[in-house]
Design an enzyme around this catalytic site. Structure first.
Site, PDB file in Angstrom:
ATOM      1  N   GLU A 223      42.684  39.218  36.903  1.00  0.00           N
ATOM      2  CA  GLU A 223      43.220  39.441  38.129  1.00  0.00           C
ATOM      3  C   GLU A 223      44.551  40.817  37.188  1.00  0.00           C
ATOM      4  O   GLU A 223      44.715  41.725  37.728  1.00  0.00           O
ATOM      5  CB  GLU A 223      44.238  38.303  38.693  1.00  0.00           C
ATOM      6  CG  GLU A 223      42.704  38.361  39.239  1.00  0.00           C
ATOM      7  CD  GLU A 223      42.222  36.978  38.460  1.00  0.00           C
ATOM      8  OE1 GLU A 223      43.306  37.172  37.923  1.00  0.00           O
ATOM      9  OE2 GLU A 223      41.363  35.830  39.567  1.00  0.00           O
TER      10      GLU A 223
ATOM     11  N   HIS B  27      42.960  28.729  47.860  1.00  0.00           N
ATOM     12  CA  HIS B  27      42.075  28.946  48.703  1.00  0.00           C
ATOM     13  C   HIS B  27      42.476  28.922  49.935  1.00  0.00           C
ATOM     14  O   HIS B  27      42.127  29.393  50.738  1.00  0.00           O
ATOM     15  CB  HIS B  27      40.685  28.150  48.444  1.00  0.00           C
ATOM     16  CG  HIS B  27      39.867  28.732  46.875  1.00  0.00           C
ATOM     17  ND1 HIS B  27      40.686  27.451  46.098  1.00  0.00           N
ATOM     18  CD2 HIS B  27      39.135  29.273  47.482  1.00  0.00           C
ATOM     19  CE1 HIS B  27      39.835  28.249  44.867  1.00  0.00           C
ATOM     20  NE2 HIS B  27      38.805  29.004  45.623  1.00  0.00           N
TER      21      HIS B  27
END
Lengths: 341, 391
Positions: free
Chosen positions: A75, A144
């Protein structure tokens, strides 16, 4: 590498269609890619797979691998290279797969992306969009289901927005991409499959990056929500109507900057304000709104500004998340408390 | 414990010995050929830039001691690594430096006073990056390596790589130190550069000290091999040998511009000064080591070569001394005048387009500075009640 991605001529659909929120973002991205050859999508699994939520479905096939880029699984690398591409004149739109995975990129976003324009006194900027599916309610495992928007809103130089409806999702993603400022675009993943009418010819300006919207008019209490909690606020307003209370619902849309004026106009009228978000309340967007409303509506308030939001705990296990997430019952409880003053 | 990084058996590309003699060793022909481009004029130009870089360093250090700079990070000892690599650049190439690349900025033509805006605390940047194709300094260690790769990915998409046209083909050099190689961003940059075959040169100045921590605590494997596992070839060059640095960088840049991908260069050098003006190297390194490296001074080495080859005439040296004086005088007088502008400029350029929170902060600050009565609520709204709020 091809300098111009080979693709068939595309005719953009027009008119009004019923789309899911995910598909509305897909159509918005598609239009942005077609309108500006400098727009690039970057992220993990966004190519043939179309992203884990299929938000980029079909876009690599249509625009080629140089414009819809499956990146290495890193990322910080995605954000750091997006900054470099932006400095070269591109408009990268990065997909972070899930909210909990943005943190390896947090350094690049907060120390680099947010500050380039400021540091250079406007000589250079980095118009990067970071798409982050966020929020809970989908029965997922750890990392999540989080709502980290306040961490970004606390960083000057970034714009933070989040749509609640397919129409806004379609318009806002395009406005985010055309913005010369970096935009963190939080997508309410629990609402990805909710459907709504989308006018594909809706004008694309910059209004949604700055302006909240009153999505239900009322007179007795203002419910301020954004992203996934707008639906909760609207359901709560329906329940309140049955009880004889009239709730006005404000969909914030932008968290940086907060549209103080729209909230204040509403609360001066209703005298009560309840803010609803999934993120922990402590130091959250609700705290900022409460401070602003208190400062500007002090003599109009019938009750303190109240918050309905996450507790100061890590996001709980999926089997218990519905005890954690703001519910209609908790909103009604907060409204009752506001009326009890 | 012996670390391979200490030198010894590790190969080191050298075209010039510390006493300034050209050397010919096995396997260096390609580099000697590249350095053969360096006519006496070009060598003198390098020498000129190295001397001016050192003079700049001395003036900046003095200004910091006089309280005119908040901080300064000297480049002393690294002039050959910086000037030699920068002389290999073409105008269309782009540089992403860390914060010590004063020699690179010298070669690229960034104004010496602009170079000190950041260190004076009057600017966070100091120059327009697109004027000289040099990004602003990056202080968060290693972050710029990713920006460099992204920029190079943009060059690939722009079609300015591998065309065969010298005026078009371009590449990016990113500078960082030995300490930065431990940062994840540098490893991620190697990954992205490698899989994209991007035109990037990773130029690592191994000056042996990341503030107080020696390279042996950053790596067990010589840094020039850092790229191997990523598919990025590496070369270790004597960073105090301007010929070798120029040749290795030229080769890496040619490779990048051709479209053959990234290279990792470890320029083995020594930070002769402190990390910054706030540092105290006596706490962590020996004077013996400093003396050893004083004997390997990169400027003295090039000067010895130029003298040996009869390329240093008095006229040149007189002009150079005059140039150094002009630079020093300008830095001394102009740096003191650097001022960020009025206090309200702190609100400028946070965003490109209006942002209501910055706007209300600015409005409040302006009225506060003007000594006006408490502005009341911070937003542009008319207060519901005249008392309003306070800040």
């Amino acid at each position: 590498m091809t300098t111009t991605a080979e693709r068939r001529e595309t005719t953009m659909p027009s008119g009004t269609r019923t789309l899911t929120l995910a598909k509305a973002i897909n159509e918005g991205l598609r239009r942005a890619l077609a309108n500006d050859p400098k727009v690039l999508l970057m992220g993990e699994d966004i190519g043939p797979l179309g992203g884990v939520f299929r938000v980029t479905d079909g876009l690599q096939e249509e625009f080629g691998e140089d414009r819809v880029v499956d990146t290495p699984l890193a990322e910080s690398g995605i954000l750091g290279t997006a900054i470099g591409l932006a400095l070269r004149g591109y408009r990268p739109v990065c997909e972070i797969q899930f909210d909990g995975f943005v943190f390896p990129a947090f350094n690049q976003i907060t120390t680099q992306l947010a500050k380039l324009r400021y540091r250079s006194r406007g000589a250079v900027g980095a118009p990067v969009v970071v798409r982050i599916p966020y929020g809970g309610g989908i029965g997922a495992v750890e990392h999540h289901s989080e709502s980290p928007e306040a961490l970004f809103a606390h960083t000057p130089g970034l714009r933070i927005v989040t749509p609640a409806t397919p129409q806004d999702a379609y318009t806002m993603i395009q406005e985010a991409i055309t913005s010369p400022d970096p935009v963190i675009f939080f997508e309410p993943k629990g609402r990805y499959w909710s459907k709504g009418e989308v006018d594909l010819d809706a004008p694309v300006g910059s209004a949604t990056l700055n302006a909240a919207k009153v999505v239900r008019a009322g007179t007795d209490v203002t419910l301020v929500a954004y992203g996934p909690t707008v639906a909760t606020a609207l359901k709560s307003a329906e329940a309140l109507e049955v009880e004889g209370r009239s709730a006005e619902v404000v969909d914030l849309r932008a968290i940086s900057p907060i549209d103080t004026a729209t909230i204040v106009d509403s609360v001066r009228k209703t005298g009560r304000c309840v803010v609803i978000h999934e993120a922990p309340m402590y130091f959250g967007a609700g705290a900022e709104i409460a401070a602003r409303v208190t400062e500007e509506c002090f003599y109009s308030l019938e009750a303190p500004v109240l918050r309905v939001g996450g507790f100061h705990i890590p996001y709980p296990v999926a089997k218990l998340e519905h005890d954690y997430l703001p519910s209609v019952d908790r909103v009604l409880d907060a409204v009752d408390r506001a009326f009890a003053h | 414990m012996k670390h391979e990084t200490d030198g010894g058996d590790v190969p080191l590309l050298q075209l010039l010995t510390p006493d300034g003699t050209r050397v010919t060793t096995r396997g260096t022909k390609q580099y000697r050929d590249l350095a053969a481009d360096l006519t006496p004029d070009r060598l003198r130009a390098m020498y000129h830039d190295m001397v001016l870089t050192r003079r700049f360093d001395e003036e900046a250090t003095a200004l910091q001691r006089q309280g005119e700079l908040a901080l300064y990070a000297p480049a002393r000892g690294q002039e050959a690594a910086q000037v030699g690599s920068a002389h290999a650049l073409r105008p269309q190439d782009y540089v992403f430096p860390s914060y010590r690349e004063h020699g690179v900025l010298q070669v690229r033509g960034v104004d010496p006073v602009d170079r000190l805006r950041f260190y004076r605390g009057s600017d966070h940047g100091g120059w327009d990056p697109n004027e000289h194709n040099v990004q602003m300094y990056t202080v968060v260690i290693g972050a710029q390596a990713l920006h460099a790769v992204g920029y190079a990915m943009g060059m690939q998409r722009d079609g300015v790589v591998g065309t065969g046209d010298d005026a078009v083909d371009a590449a990016v050099v990113t500078y960082f130190g030995d300490g930065a190689t431990s940062q994840g961003d540098v490893s991620e940059a190697l990954v992205f550069a490698s899989v994209n075959n991007s035109p990037v040169v990773f130029f690592c100045q191994n000056n042996q000290w990341a503030i107080s921590v020696p390279t042996s605590k950053q790596t067990k494997v010589p840094l020039y091999r850092r790229g191997e596992g990523f598919g990025v070839p590496g070369v270790r060059v004597d960073g105090n040998d301007v010929l070798a640095v120029y040749a290795a960088t030229t080769e890496a840049l040619q490779r990048a511009r051709r479209g053959d991908g990234p290279t990792f260069i470890e320029a083995y050098t020594y930070r002769m000064g402190a990390h910054t003006t706030s540092d105290d190297p006596t706490r962590y390194r020996t004077s013996e080591q400093e003396e050893l490296w004083a004997g390997r001074d990169p400027i003295a080495r090039l000067e010895a070569l130029l003298r040996a080859e009869g390329a240093l005439d008095e006229a040149f040296l007189t002009d150079l001394a005059a140039d150094a004086e002009v630079l020093a005088e300008r830095v001394r007088t102009e740096t003191r005048k650097l001022h960020p502008g009025s206090a309200t400029t702190i609100f400028d350029d946070v965003y490109a387009t209006p942002h209501s929170i910055v706007a209300e902060d600015r409005a409040w600050f302006e009225s506060f500075e003007a000594g006006e009565p408490p502005a009341g609520p911070v937003s542009a709204h008319t207060p519901a009640h005249p008392q309003g709020g306070t800040r």
